[in-house]
Design a protein around this motif. Structure first.
Motif, PDB file in Angstrom:
ATOM      1  N   SER A 535       0.837  -1.235  -0.103  1.00 52.37           N
ATOM      2  CA  SER A 535       0.019   0.156   0.181  1.00 52.37           C
ATOM      3  C   SER A 535       0.642   1.145   0.063  1.00 52.37           C
ATOM      4  O   SER A 535       1.938   1.276   0.408  1.00 52.37           O
ATOM      5  N   TYR A 536       0.269   2.204  -0.623  1.00 51.68           N
ATOM      6  CA  TYR A 536       1.057   3.600  -0.550  1.00 51.68           C
ATOM      7  C   TYR A 536       0.137   4.664   0.178  1.00 51.68           C
ATOM      8  O   TYR A 536      -1.125   4.829  -0.560  1.00 51.68           O
ATOM      9  N   MET A 537       0.437   4.843   1.264  1.00 58.38           N
ATOM     10  CA  MET A 537      -0.751   5.543   2.203  1.00 58.38           C
ATOM     11  C   MET A 537      -0.383   6.802   2.663  1.00 58.38           C
ATOM     12  O   MET A 537       1.005   7.034   2.828  1.00 58.38           O
ATOM     13  N   GLY A 538      -1.143   7.622   2.652  1.00 56.37           N
ATOM     14  CA  GLY A 538      -0.726   9.196   3.216  1.00 56.37           C
ATOM     15  C   GLY A 538      -1.823   9.625   4.457  1.00 56.37           C
ATOM     16  O   GLY A 538      -2.880   9.211   4.394  1.00 56.37           O
ATOM     17  N   THR A 544       3.850  18.449   4.688  1.00 57.41           N
ATOM     18  CA  THR A 544       3.386  18.059   3.390  1.00 57.41           C
ATOM     19  C   THR A 544       4.278  17.257   2.653  1.00 57.41           C
ATOM     20  O   THR A 544       3.821  16.118   1.918  1.00 57.41           O
ATOM     21  N   ASN A 545       5.606  17.284   2.840  1.00 59.12           N
ATOM     22  CA  ASN A 545       6.694  16.720   2.068  1.00 59.12           C
ATOM     23  C   ASN A 545       6.908  15.123   2.554  1.00 59.12           C
ATOM     24  O   ASN A 545       7.617  14.317   2.237  1.00 59.12           O
ATOM     25  N   LYS A 546       6.021  14.946   3.774  1.00 57.59           N
ATOM     26  CA  LYS A 546       6.340  13.510   4.605  1.00 57.59           C
ATOM     27  C   LYS A 546       4.896  12.857   5.052  1.00 57.59           C
ATOM     28  O   LYS A 546       4.923  12.203   5.835  1.00 57.59           O
ATOM     29  N   GLN A 547       4.035  13.105   4.116  1.00 60.70           N
ATOM     30  CA  GLN A 547       2.814  12.434   4.238  1.00 60.70           C
ATOM     31  C   GLN A 547       2.510  11.080   4.101  1.00 60.70           C
ATOM     32  O   GLN A 547       1.913  10.291   4.342  1.00 60.70           O
ATOM     33  N   TRP A 548       3.600  10.581   2.724  1.00 61.57           N
ATOM     34  CA  TRP A 548       3.348   9.313   2.468  1.00 61.57           C
ATOM     35  C   TRP A 548       4.220   8.319   2.530  1.00 61.57           C
ATOM     36  O   TRP A 548       5.601   8.634   2.832  1.00 61.57           O
ATOM     37  N   GLY A 549       4.070   7.087   2.571  1.00 64.81           N
ATOM     38  CA  GLY A 549       4.761   5.995   2.719  1.00 64.81           C
ATOM     39  C   GLY A 549       4.428   5.015   2.012  1.00 64.81           C
ATOM     40  O   GLY A 549       3.376   4.461   1.833  1.00 64.81           O
ATOM     41  N   PHE A 550       5.570   3.886   1.767  1.00 69.33           N
ATOM     42  CA  PHE A 550       5.330   2.634   1.060  1.00 69.33           C
ATOM     43  C   PHE A 550       5.465   1.646   1.925  1.00 69.33           C
ATOM     44  O   PHE A 550       6.207   1.512   2.788  1.00 69.33           O
ATOM     45  N   PHE A 551       4.490   0.690   1.940  1.00 70.60           N
ATOM     46  CA  PHE A 551       4.437  -0.529   2.977  1.00 70.60           C
ATOM     47  C   PHE A 551       4.350  -1.939   2.210  1.00 70.60           C
ATOM     48  O   PHE A 551       2.899  -2.329   1.938  1.00 70.60           O
ATOM     49  N   PRO A 552       5.215  -2.658   1.755  1.00 72.06           N
ATOM     50  CA  PRO A 552       5.063  -3.924   1.062  1.00 72.06           C
ATOM     51  C   PRO A 552       5.258  -5.060   1.996  1.00 72.06           C
ATOM     52  O   PRO A 552       5.616  -4.951   3.245  1.00 72.06           O
ATOM     53  N   ALA A 553       4.612  -6.102   1.733  1.00 75.00           N
ATOM     54  CA  ALA A 553       4.897  -7.432   2.304  1.00 75.00           C
ATOM     55  C   ALA A 553       4.661  -8.669   1.465  1.00 75.00           C
ATOM     56  O   ALA A 553       4.336  -8.493   0.407  1.00 75.00           O
ATOM     57  N   ALA A 554       5.305  -9.841   1.904  1.00 76.93           N
ATOM     58  CA  ALA A 554       5.356 -10.907   0.939  1.00 76.93           C
ATOM     59  C   ALA A 554       5.214 -12.176   1.794  1.00 76.93           C
ATOM     60  O   ALA A 554       5.623 -12.094   3.065  1.00 76.93           O
ATOM     61  N   PRO A 625       8.889  19.233  13.786  1.00 73.84           N
ATOM     62  CA  PRO A 625       8.854  19.546  12.161  1.00 73.84           C
ATOM     63  C   PRO A 625       9.102  18.152  11.385  1.00 73.84           C
ATOM     64  O   PRO A 625       8.763  17.842  10.301  1.00 73.84           O
ATOM     65  N   ASN A 626       9.851  17.300  12.399  1.00 71.46           N
ATOM     66  CA  ASN A 626      10.073  15.852  11.736  1.00 71.46           C
ATOM     67  C   ASN A 626       9.114  14.634  12.034  1.00 71.46           C
ATOM     68  O   ASN A 626       9.524  13.597  11.630  1.00 71.46           O
ATOM     69  N   ILE A 627       8.194  14.952  12.569  1.00 74.10           N
ATOM     70  CA  ILE A 627       7.212  13.911  13.124  1.00 74.10           C
ATOM     71  C   ILE A 627       6.823  13.053  11.777  1.00 74.10           C
ATOM     72  O   ILE A 627       6.613  13.346  10.579  1.00 74.10           O
ATOM     73  N   THR A 628       6.687  11.572  12.099  1.00 77.23           N
ATOM     74  CA  THR A 628       6.253  10.886  11.205  1.00 77.23           C
ATOM     75  C   THR A 628       5.663   9.636  11.527  1.00 77.23           C
ATOM     76  O   THR A 628       5.526   9.689  12.974  1.00 77.23           O
ATOM     77  N   TRP A 629       5.255   8.433  10.991  1.00 79.94           N
ATOM     78  CA  TRP A 629       4.550   7.460  11.604  1.00 79.94           C
ATOM     79  C   TRP A 629       5.533   6.516  12.306  1.00 79.94           C
ATOM     80  O   TRP A 629       6.687   6.543  11.953  1.00 79.94           O
TER      81      TRP A 629
END
Length: 955
Positions: A535-538, A544-554, A625-629
């Motif tokens: 999934s590519y989620m935001g 603004t420049n840190k809202q989206w991330g990529f989350f893969p699994a296999a 300013p650097n907060i993320t998930w």
């Protein structure tokens, strides 16, 4: 308020009427269909018995995020429970019926307060996300009869498709839907008796006054009760000036009622299917009432009214419409009153807190003239708080609609389909204050004249105000493209979806989660399995420049039982190895645009001469300013075995979830130096790992069907990094220890005499005396202080487990559920444990039976409790191994007996089924803990034993 209630009921009633009429019309159209008969219904019922206890055949459809999978395809860590298993639990909240059912899911019910008695849940150490029919929701809007299944999704393959919202696992609820079957009407009525568990043993007035004098003497003070006082407390000769009030039984009833009524309709044909459910629940509290004094109810209570209509209609042969409409009203009530000394507590919480701080000799319930007893020290009469302080009703409602359309696109490509879904939910909660104050009177009889009466407080008029507690709305949208096809031995399943969840709380800006997700499955000859998800989620709460991330699994799987070299083992149905790995995240701690600096209003500032007031602002918590998930990498390996025509099933899993970027405050820089509060930063690291086992068997012996299903979880956690301050000694470090590990002093018995004190380390800031708790001097410096605190209690992995078993035989049914936990520590302290604890009444707090076993010079060798003191004792009441207890327990959580009347008895009154049942919860608890319930340890609203009887009729 009444207008709002009437308006809500009117709307709900109209909705119910419309959908019920529609359902009945569909039912009538197909009720004469001769293809359905009793045999089909009975066959279906027998299958339901088997599926109710998680015994799925390989071709069973298993709910997963954004779809279903056949059981034989499943590689993810997933546990499934039929909704039928929940029906035997006489509980108000769905979560309470999940005990002992799922490996990896740990539940604790810390309060049994009506309306707020849902247990907290931890899935592999973290709080999971809850989805109902694929939409994030809480469980307040649902009742057991509506639930088709409960799935617990744990590893990355199961949850990475949900991106930065699936990092803690998911509990997925699917509601019931109609099927191609004759109309069925089901009505269930049940009534229960609730009884509180582990009622505290309060001291009678005589023992209390004697021990209070002893405590004063230990503190170097003069006694306040004379021998004559103590004698009058014991003999009851002066109930006004020397009362002995059993406060618990004065303000509490021995039992309270719980009732539920449910009516549902289901059925359908090839064109339309429906499920309609109406539900009512009423749960009383334990406070006494006085209808002669009040025209309104003052007891605490909880009432819930709910409905759900699920309809599926084939608009064409290729186009399916699904519509869910659901809602509920939840009404609560509790006594009024407020106490500023007790942190603004109100109602039920205030009464329970005061109960633990009011001794039996404090004041009479009522004076001879009928007024509330009290005095200068106790200005709030407990009985008056229950029946004379007005009442505080609470009212909340929610309404939701799910609409989806599914179009087969076989005309373009066989197996291709598209689905669109939209959901709207709204929630409103209001608290109403109709409390009032009352005066208490200190009544002093005067043998020679008029009694002397001192009044404390005022008799106030009833308030009539309300507070908007919460109001929010949610809009969820989803567009899904799927493809399922088989080419010989090759099976492909692929999907792509976009979803957006927009949540608005009051006037706040929207909280928007948006994601593009994909899944690809392949298996060859049902032996070799591969699955990829991403999934590519935001989230719009991040910069603004840190809202989206990529989350893969296999995931990979191999069913060895399908290999040629095992085909001779006919009894073996499945022997599957599977492993998954992937990345997920949790964004629940994102906050409200915390990457921007916030400012708030401040007290007026004066400038100039003459000084004039100017508006001012104060800086809030420092921005990050650097907060993320919070990120997590999940590894999961499993083994699944099925044998004997799938009657015997076993699974074992190992998992390791490595969390990083956890939001924590730095521990190396004090906020006092900065002059402001430090923000949460993504610096923490934790690891959760463990083993989960599940085994079950479904058997048939003659006319008896029986089953047993057991699970066990070994749960380990580790603090890898918490940025703690530099510690001078290794035993003080939290890093490397389990999450939530208790810390404190290591108790080394009680000081027996002064000689022991003289030969022991000195307590910093305190002069020990015989009877105090002695602590180990870990660093050997001769002083007991913070440098002697270490991890206390067990650091071993916690083990929790459950067992469900039962049978049915010629209409008779029996089932039971056990759950338990070992290697669990609980801190048993606070006002329900310590003596003479109070707020604002000079230390004249309550005392308990276990204080009779306190230290005295005569009991120095056998005492189990320290010497008595009044109020706070900084030595004896600090966190230590003395108060840390073994919180392990084994509980008979649920038992049900039922009997279905023979068809020959009921067929002449057009009944398909008449089932009478008796069930109960919390029937037996085995634990080394004394005095307290192993879950409600903090002496909150006590846990309850519930006995329930009911009947289910089906037409």
């Amino acid at each position: 308020m009444r207008e709002k209630l009437r308006h809500s009921f009117r709307n709900l009633g109209l909705g119910l009427l419309c959908f019920t009429v529609a359902a009945q019309q569909v039912a009538h159209a197909q009720s004469q269909d001769s293809t359905f008969n009793k045999k089909a219904l009975n066959d279906s019922a027998r299958k339901a018995v088997k599926s109710s206890y998680s015994f799925q055949q390989p071709d069973s459809k298993i709910p997963v995020l954004f779809g279903t999978q056949r059981k034989e395809q499943v590689l993810q860590s997933q546990s499934l429970l039929s909704g039928n298993e929940l029906l035997s639990f006489p509980v108000a909240q769905i979560e309470a019926s999940l005990y002992g059912k799922f490996p990896g899911l740990y539940l604790v019910q810390s309060s049994a307060k009506p309306g707020e008695d849902a247990p907290s849940a931890a899935l592999r150490g973290r709080v999971p996300l809850v989805l109902v029919d694929g939409v994030p929701r809480n469980l307040n809007s649902i009742n057991p009869e509506q639930i088709a299944s409960v799935s617990v999704l744990k590893d990355a393959l199961a949850t990475s498709i949900y991106g930065m919202r699936g990092g803690n696992g998911v509990v997925l609820i699917e509601t019931k839907r109609g099927g191609i079957a004759p109309r069925r009407i089901s009505f269930t009525a049940q009534t229960a008796i609730q009884k509180q568990l582990n009622i505290p043993s309060f001291l009678n007035a005589g023992d209390y006054s004697s021990l209070f004098n002893e405590a004063l003497a230990n503190d170097g003070k003069q006694p306040v009760y004379s021998a004559d006082d103590i004698a009058k407390y014991r003999n009851g000769s002066d109930p006004v000036r020397h009362p002995d009030v059993d406060w618990y039984n004065t303000i509490m009833k021995e039992k309270a009622a719980l009732q539920r009524y449910n009516l549902n309709f289901s059925g359908g044909n090839e064109v339309a299917r429906y499920f309609v459910d109406l539900d009512y629940l009423s749960q009383d509290g334990f406070f006494v009432s006085d209808p002669n004094r009040n025209s309104y109810e003052t007891n605490n209570s909880f009432k819930r009214y709910g409905f759900r209509t699920n309809i599926d209609a084939d608009l064409t042969k290729k186009l399916l419409l699904s519509l869910n409409v659901f809602g509920r009203i939840r009404n609560g009530n509790e006594p009024g009153g407020v106490d500023g000394l007790l942190l603004g507590m109100t109602g039920t919480d205030l009464i329970y807190t005061s109960l633990f701080r009011t001794p039996n000799n404090a004041y009479p319930v009522l004076n001879p003239d009928g007024s509330f007893g009290g005095n200068q020290q106790f200005t709030n009469n407990l009985y008056g708080m229950v029946i004379g302080s007005g009442y505080r009703p609470g009212y909340n409602r929610n309404l939701g609609v799910d609409l989806s359309l599914k179009q087969d696109l076989d005309i373009l490509l066989k197996g291709l389909y598209i689905k669109g879904k939209g959901s709207f939910n709204t929630y409103y909660s209001e608290l109403i204050n109709r409390s009032k104050s009352f005066a208490v009177y200190d009544y002093m009889p005067n043998p020679t004249g008029t009694p002397i009466i001192n009044k404390y407080g005022t008799d106030g008029s009833q308030n009539n105000g309300s507070i908007l507690e919460a109001t929010n709305r949610q809009i969820y949208t989803e567009l899904f493209l799927g493809y399922d096809h088989v080419f010989g031995n090759h099976e492909w399943n692929a999907s792509l979806n976009y979803n957006k969840d927009s949540f608005t709380n009051r006037t706040d800006l929207n909280l928007d989660n948006s994601a593009l997700a994909a899944r690809l499955q392949y298996n060859y000859s049902k032996k070799y399995f591969v699955e990829l998800v991403s999934s590519y989620m935001g989230l719009n709460r991040y910069p603004t420049n840190k809202q989206w991330g990529f989350f893969p699994a296999a995931g990979l799987g191999w069913d060895i039982s399908k290999e040629d070299f095992l085909k001779s083992f006919k009894a073996l149905n499945t022997l599957k190895l599977r492993a998954t790995y992937g990345k997920s995240a949790d964004n629940s701690g994102a906050g409200n645009f915390v990457y921007r600096q916030s400012y708030g209003g401040s007290a007026a500032v004066f400038f100039g001469n003459p000084a004039t007031s100017n508006g001012s602002m104060i800086e809030g918590t420092l921005a990050n300013p650097n907060i993320t998930w919070e990120s997590v990498n999940k590894l999961n390996a499993g083994l699944d075995i099925a044998a004997l025509d799938n009657k015997l099933q076993f699974s074992a899993e190992y998992y390791r979830n490595s969390y990083s970027d956890l939001l924590q405050q730095r521990g190396t820089n004090a906020s006092g130096i900065l002059g402001n509060t430090r923000p949460n930063e993504n610096i923490g690291k934790r690891t959760y790992s463990g083993v989960e086992l599940m085994a079950g068997y479904y058997g048939k012996t003659g006319d008896m069907n029986w089953f047993v299903n057991a699970n066990a979880s070994i749960s380990k956690s580790k603090l890898d990094f918490i940025d703690e301050v530099t510690q001078p000694y290794s035993w003080m470090r939290r890093t490397g220890l389990p999450v939530g590990q208790a810390f404190g002093m290591v108790a080394d018995g009680l000081f027996k005499n002064q000689a022991e004190i003289d030969n022991s380390a000195k307590v910093d800031g305190y002069k020990a005396v015989p009877g105090d708790i002695r602590y180990k001097d870990l660093n050997g410096d001769g002083v007991i202080n913070v440098f002697d605190e270490q991890a206390i209690g067990s650091t071993k992995p916690m083990v929790f487990y459950g067992l469900t078993a039962g049978f049915n035989y010629k209409g008779f049914e029996f089932s039971m559920v056990w759950n338990g936990v070992t290697n669990r520590n609980v801190m048993v302290n606070g006002p329900g444990t310590y003596e003479f604890q109070s707020i604002g009444v000079g230390g004249y707090g309550q005392a308990f039976a276990h204080h009779l076993d306190r230290w005295t010079p005569e009991t120095a060798a056998t005492a189990s409790y320290p010497r008595l003191t009044v109020g706070t004792n900084i030595n004896n009441q600090r966190n230590s191994s003395f108060w840390l207890k073994n919180g392990s327990y084994l509980r008979l959580k649920n038992v049900e007996f039922a009997y279905s009347l023979p068809q020959s008895w009921i067929s002449h009154i057009k009944l398909d089924r008449a089932r009478i049942f008796i069930n109960g919860t919390n029937l037996l608890t085995i634990t080394p803990l004394e005095r307290v319930d192993p879950e409600v340890v903090a002496w909150d609203y006590p846990n309850q034993r519930v006995f329930n009887v009911g009947i289910n009729l089906q037409f």
